[in-house]
Design a protein around this motif. Structure first.
Motif: not given
Lengths: 867, 403
Positions: A90-99, A142-157
């Motif tokens: 359920g956590d929002l994380v940062v993923v580096s994709l191939p490339g 945890e890292l961004l606090g309020a700034a993480a609100e609204g972030a969705r999977p697939g967004d440019d991290a």
């Protein structure tokens, strides 16, 4: 100073299309040299992901990896292997994709590992270049606090985390302390783009003011021992903030900026002080109010006083150190003013009430303390270069605002503000001065406007009403520099501002003429000395020597290896207080002392035949040297002072030294060649004299280290020169003991001459005598002498006896053997006789020969061979 | 010397036929015999024998000649002419033949004396100058060409000359940026000079203004030796103080120096900087001679001018950059900036002039300093500073006596 481009853009107009390189180039124009550009080194698909599943899978190696399914905004989730455990489903994380490519050129690709195909990577802060410590996987809220609100999977991290923001690092010269801040760099950036600071630059302290009344914590300035008459603290403020929530973290954006600027985040209170320091250049210190006893006292350290600084080091204070103290009459030191705070009043994880100190300390006092304790800090670096003393209260307020905003709590109504900004100097700038020094005809209104851009108040000058009613005032401006430019003290300083803001590229190129006689009284071109040294270097190179230049540093043991007697003057060497290599602290008193190392280096690299020469100075301190005085510099020192300074500088004669080993003539098809021997050294030594036009003579000298006692000559100036008899140096074979101690090739030969005598004897242009066209008469004589009689003595006697008709004499044979008897040797000389005005008769020639032989017999006991 | 015994020769007649001077036929025959003997002589010895047999004192023609004196008047004259002609013919033939034979003999001697002069010898091996010294001399020559004077100063220097007289305050941060070697004890006020600039103060005190001087010399900073740093290095300093000198003049000198040292077409630029002894101050850059200011060089040519094959490290670097062929790779000489820092310069700070007793309101001047090691690196493609300090003869030998 490292500044993120995004931060710079908040205070100054940065061209939206500008790259970090462009920003650096703008700053270079105004004198801020680029040291490097970093950041922005994450490329490719780095996106926000949501962990859908995370199955632990124990491995044979004892580790447990997790096989995760991560939603990255695509139709299907991706399978990713991850070794970390600080995140959950359920956590929002940062993923580096191939490339994707992460800092350090780390390219991400789908790869087989632990029995799965891992289709990307779940990233940690360190992997993204966001922090030094790998504190596990980033969990975005945890890292961004309020700034993480609204972030969705697939967004440019990359955008979310500001990973594309780049950092420009510039070198700040010692005169521009204010550029150790985003504020200063922002102003300079506006100058570099030639924009009007009034519109392009947004000064962070403008419009910020602290409260007027005094605060609850008092400040006492009690410097009884100012350095050079300047009090240690010019202005000190204290402000109390109560009820800060110690559990509140520093906001992500602020920590991010600290890391980008190269400052380690610690806690909210500390981070805020560092942030404001980076923003405006004002160092601040936060005390735990509960641990601080009463108000602040600024005083010099007391005899025997000790202080444990924030770095945990207990330091013995010097009476010149300026300290901040608390308690009754400042009983306890709680910080080294302007350098580092103390451990006893440090803010901790439980601190709720904070006392914020913002102050301006004397640059010299801070510099000395930082140097004395080897404790250069971000604060001391700024104070040493001068901190704007008009913004102290404003900087304090900026910090208070951030603390209250992000930590809660309330700021006290009052601000204790003791001391005052320094008086600004008024500098008279003659209207023609910029043109006089720069060579560009700046229009007066341009000069005025550029100085105003810098922040100066400019009055008077062309067109200004003269308050005294005279005409003189219009010839010069009265310029008051801004509070952040304590370096602007004289007209030339203002001229530099004009020239640099207008652009150094506008300065034309005009080659000046040094007319004859203007190069300096009695000067012009190369001195005869310099020309002579050039000739010598060239002649020695043509004679087969390779020139080298060794370092002048030697070990004390070198004198022993060379076999110098205990009372040899060459053992009296200057010592370097801070040598590069502890074992080589002395300055050479002879070139051979360091030249032998170069020989050994060459033979160590396989060279067989080596002939080296060095021309360089040695340092010969007097036995009773006096310290060099340091007179003032406001005017020319008195003749006595100047003489004393010059006299303290040790004698540093120019020497020439050579070492030769192996073959002088290399082995070849013509023969075995010829191994170098002592005579090569003697011949080269005599060549030195010949090149410099001072004839030398070689005299056997058995007592000179490091030479072989039986194969050494002293070189003295020959008769006919005013310096006749002066000792110039020695040449010969090195003593076997020295050769083995220095690990040199056997039979190494050497010479070392002091050139000062010879260079002092340089004759003017040579005088030419007429060349005789009458025939030469050759006469040979063989003389038998005792074996101990030097050939040179016999030759000299022959010359003297032969008189002016002798054109040349040459030793052509040396014979030792039965025919001449034991301990005797036969020396055969060839004499060339010639008169300048007639053809010599046979009788005259015979007479000269007899006279020569007679003198040789008389002086050296020589007997004509066969007679 | 005894007469050499004539070698037996094929045409030597042991019993010469007597010839009468009045008998034309006999004379002609004798001449013919002589000419044929001369022609038949195969070498100089044979020719000598033939000449003696037919022209010597005891030859038939000579004997006949002696008889002329006894002849009566008219016959005497005729015989005289006949014999004179005959003897001249023989003598000429001998001379001609001798010339031919001597030429043949000389040619033969030259053939036998031929040597293979391509066999290499090293009878008088030549040494070499150190390139740093040579480069310093080149810079000196530039300045003497401008009419300036070359001066020198001591390497162990009074702190006052090295710092105080140059407006370095005792506690100014600039004093720390110099990484100074202090002579022990530091209170004695002696340092290893950190720059050649103390000679500025010495020269101004010694000579006053106007003054145009260049100062080469070794200087010292506490840097560890590595590929790009050395604690002992060489500077050339320039100082001009006169009425009416401006920064434009400074720039003029720097531009001319850049061309003299680095070649036609070299350009410079000034950037604002800080030095305590100049105000205004500048850094001087020269356009990178390796990449011509573009910041890029062709792949595989990332080295300095005149360099040989790329080193292993460069091969490595060029494979890492993965640039398609034909595209440039970053120039390592200038760090792809297109410019190389060449030295510091500026207008002499009024404080410096005052400390040397020169009136800053009447005189102005400029000063600059330039590093010779660095110059040698990018000018001559030297890649590693250590080559300049270690004294390996193979390094200096590449330069000989020209740099």
């Amino acid at each position: 100073m490292r500044v993120p481009v995004s931060w710079l853009a908040e205070v100054t107009d940065v061209d939206p299309a500008a790259s970090a390189e462009d920003v650096a180039a703008v700053l270079v124009r105004v004198g801020l040299e680029e040291e490097g550009i970093s950041g922005g080194d994450v490329a490719g698909p780095v996106v926000v992901g949501r962990v859908l599943t995370a199955e632990p899978e124990p491995q044979k190696n004892g580790k447990t990896i997790r096989w995760c399914s991560v939603d990255v905004g695509e139709a299907e989730p991706r399978g990713i292997v991850c070794g970390a455990h600080n995140f959950g489903v359920g956590d929002l994380v940062v993923v580096s994709l191939p490339g994707a490519v992460l800092p350090g050129g780390f390219a991400i690709a789908a790869r087989k590992t632990y029995g799965h195909v891992s289709d990307g990577m779940i990233c940690s802060s360190a992997e993204l270049g966001l922090g030094q410590d790998a504190d596990g996987i980033i969990v975005l809220p945890e890292l961004l606090g309020a700034a993480a609100e609204g972030a969705r999977p697939g967004d440019d991290a990359k955008a979310l985390l500001g990973l594309e923001d780049r950092v420009v690092e510039v070198n700040v010269t010692p005169d521009r302390g204010y550029c150790f801040s985003v504020r200063g760099l922002g102003r300079e950036h506006a100058h570099g783009r030639q924009l009007d600071v009034a519109t392009a630059f947004r000064d962070p302290v403008v419009g910020v003011a602290g409260p007027a009344g005094p605060g609850s914590r008092g400040v006492v300035l009690a410097d009884e021992r100012p350095v050079d008459g300047r009090p240690g603290a010019r202005r000190v403020t204290a402000r109390v903030v109560r009820g800060v929530d110690p559990g509140r973290p520093t906001p992500w954006w602020l920590r991010r900026r600290l890391v980008q600027a190269g400052v380690r985040p610690v806690s909210l209170a500390v981070d805020v002080t560092n942030y404001v320091m980076l923003l405006v250049g004002q160092p601040l210190h936060a005390y735990d109010a509960e641990r601080l006893d009463g108000g602040l006292t600024v005083r010099r350290a007391r005899e025997g006083e000790r202080l444990t600084t924030l770095d945990g080091v207990e330091r013995a204070l010097h009476p010149e150190d300026l300290v901040i103290a608390d308690g009754e009459d400042g009983a306890r030191a709680v910080g080294l003013a302007g350098v580092m705070g103390g451990a006893s009043t440090e803010v901790s994880s439980s601190t709720r009430d904070v006392v914020l100190e913002a102050a301006v300390f004397d640059p010299v006092s801070v510099a000395r303390t930082a140097r004395r304790h080897r404790l250069p800090s971000e604060a001391s670096r700024r104070f040493e270069r001068g901190v704007d003393d008009a913004m102290t209260a404003a900087a304090s307020q900026l910090a208070v605002d951030l603390l209250v905003e992000h930590g809660g709590g309330t700021a006290e109504e009052g601000l204790t503000d003791v001391g005052a900004p320094a008086e600004r100097p008024t500098i008279a700038l003659p209207v023609g001065e910029p043109a006089r020094l720069v060579g560009v005809d700046y229009a007066p209104e341009r000069v005025r406007s550029l100085l105003e851009q810098v922040g100066c108040a400019v009055s008077g000058g062309p067109g200004a009403p003269d308050p005294t009613g005279g005409a003189a005032a219009s010839d010069a401006w009265s310029v008051v520099p801004p509070s952040w430019r304590p370096d602007l003290l004289q007209a030339a300083d203002l001229v530099e501002e004009v020239a640099r803001l207008d652009g150094y590229d506008r300065i034309p190129s005009v080659l000046p003429r040094a007319l004859p006689g203007t190069a300096g009284a009695g000067l012009g071109g190369l001195s005869p000395r310099r020309r002579a040294v050039r000739s010598l270097a060239r002649a020695l190179a043509e004679a087969g020597l390779v020139e080298v230049a060794s370092y002048p540093f030697v070990a004390p043991e070198r004198a022993d290896a060379l076999g110098l007697p205990e009372d040899d003057d060459r053992r009296r060497a200057l010592r370097v207080a801070n040598p590069l290599r502890e074992e080589e602290p002395l300055l050479r008193t002879s070139l051979l002392a360091t030249l032998v190392d170069v020989l050994r280096r060459n033979t160590g690299r396989g060279a067989d035949d080596v002939a080296l020469v060095e021309l360089g100075s040695v340092v010969l301190p007097a036995a009773d040297r006096a310290p060099a005085p340091r007179p003032g510099t406001a005017e020319r020192p008195s003749a006595q002072e100047e003489a004393a300074v010059r006299a303290a500088v040790p004698h540093q004669p120019l020497h020439v030294a050579a070492v030769l080993a192996g073959a002088r003539v290399p082995r070849g098809w013509e023969g075995k060649g010829r191994v170098v021997d002592a005579r090569d050294a003697v011949e080269l030594a005599l060549l030195v004299g010949e090149v410099l036009g001072v004839s030398l003579e070689a005299v056997a000298d058995p007592g000179r280290a490091p030479f072989h006692p039986g194969r050494c000559v002293a070189l003295r100036v020959a008769e006919g020169s005013p310096a006749a008899g002066s000792l110039v140096g020695h040449a010969g074979e090195l003593a076997p003991r020295a050769v083995s101690a220095l690990e040199l090739p056997a039979r190494t030969v050497a010479l070392e001459l002091d050139l000062e005598v010879l260079l002092g004897e340089l004759a003017g242009p040579p005088r030419a005598a007429a060349v005789s066209t009458y025939p030469v008469v050759k006469q040979d004589v063989a003389l038998v002498v005792d074996a101990g009689v030097p050939a040179r003595d016999v030759e000299r006697a022959l010359r003297r006896g032969a008189g002016p008709l002798l054109e040349d004499v040459r030793l052509v044979d040396v014979y030792v053997g039965e025919q001449v008897g034991e301990d005797r040797r036969s020396l055969a000389f060839s004499l060339r006789l010639r008169a300048h005005d007639r053809t010599l008769t046979a009788a005259e020639a015979a007479q000269v020969r007899e006279a020569a032989v007679a003198t040789a017999a008389q002086v050296t006991g020589a007997v004509l061979r066969g007679a | 010397m005894p007469d050499p015994t004539p070698e037996p020769a094929p045409n030597r007649d042991p019993d010469p036929v007597a010839v009468s001077p009045t008998d034309a036929e006999q004379v002609e025959a004798a001449v013919a015999e002589a000419l044929s003997a001369v022609a038949a002589a195969g070498d100089l010895d044979e020719l000598t024998a033939a000449a003696r047999a037919h022209g010597g004192d005891r030859s038939p023609l000579s004997l006949a000649n002696r008889e002329i004196g006894a002849l009566p008047g008219p016959a005497k004259a005729e015989a005289g002419r006949r014999m004179g002609q005959a003897r001249r013919d023989v003598a000429e033939a001998v001379a001609e033949r001798r010339a031919v034979l001597e030429a043949e003999r000389d040619a033969a001697v030259l053939v036998t004396e031929a040597q293979d002069l391509t066999q290499p010898t090293s009878r008088r091996p030549r040494g070499a100058r150190h390139p740093l010294g040579l480069l310093v001399e080149e810079v000196e020559d530039f300045f003497t060409g401008l009419g300036w004077t070359v001066l020198e100063g001591p390497e162990v220097e009074a702190e006052w000359f090295n710092f105080d007289a140059l407006n370095f305050g005792p506690d100014h941060p600039a004093r720390q940026m110099q990484d100074t070697f202090f002579v022990d004890p530091p209170e004695d006020g002696l340092v290893l000079r950190t720059h050649t600039s103390p000679v500025q103060a010495r020269a101004l005190l010694d000579h006053g203004a106007p003054l145009y001087v260049a100062v080469p010399g070794r200087v010292f900073r506490t840097d560890e030796l590595d590929a790009t740093h050395t604690p002992v290095f060489t500077q050339v300093e320039g100082l001009a103080v006169d009425e009416h000198l401006t920064m434009a003049n400074l720039r003029g000198v720097l531009d001319a120096m850049a061309v003299a040292v680095l070649g036609e077409g070299t350009t410079t630029r000034l950037r604002p900087a800080f030095f305590p002894f100049t105000e205004p101050s500048a850094e001087m850059d020269v356009r990178c001679p390796v990449c011509a200011g573009t910041g890029e060089v062709a792949p595989g040519a990332a080295r300095g001018a005149g360099a040989g094959a790329p080193s292993a490290a460069e091969e490595d670097a060029s494979t890492r950059t993965e640039d398609p062929a034909g595209e440039g790779v970053p120039c390592r000489t200038c760090g792809s900036t297109g410019w190389i820092e060449w030295g510091g310069c500026g207008m002499v700070n009024p404080h410096v002039l005052r400390a040397a007793g020169v009136d800053p309101e009447r005189y102005s001047g400029f000063a600059f300093g330039m590093g010779i090691e660095r110059t040698l690196m990018f000018r001559n493609g030297v890649e590693d500073m250590r080559d300049m300090v270690e004294g390996d003869v193979r390094f200096s030998r590449q330069f000989g006596t020209e740099v």
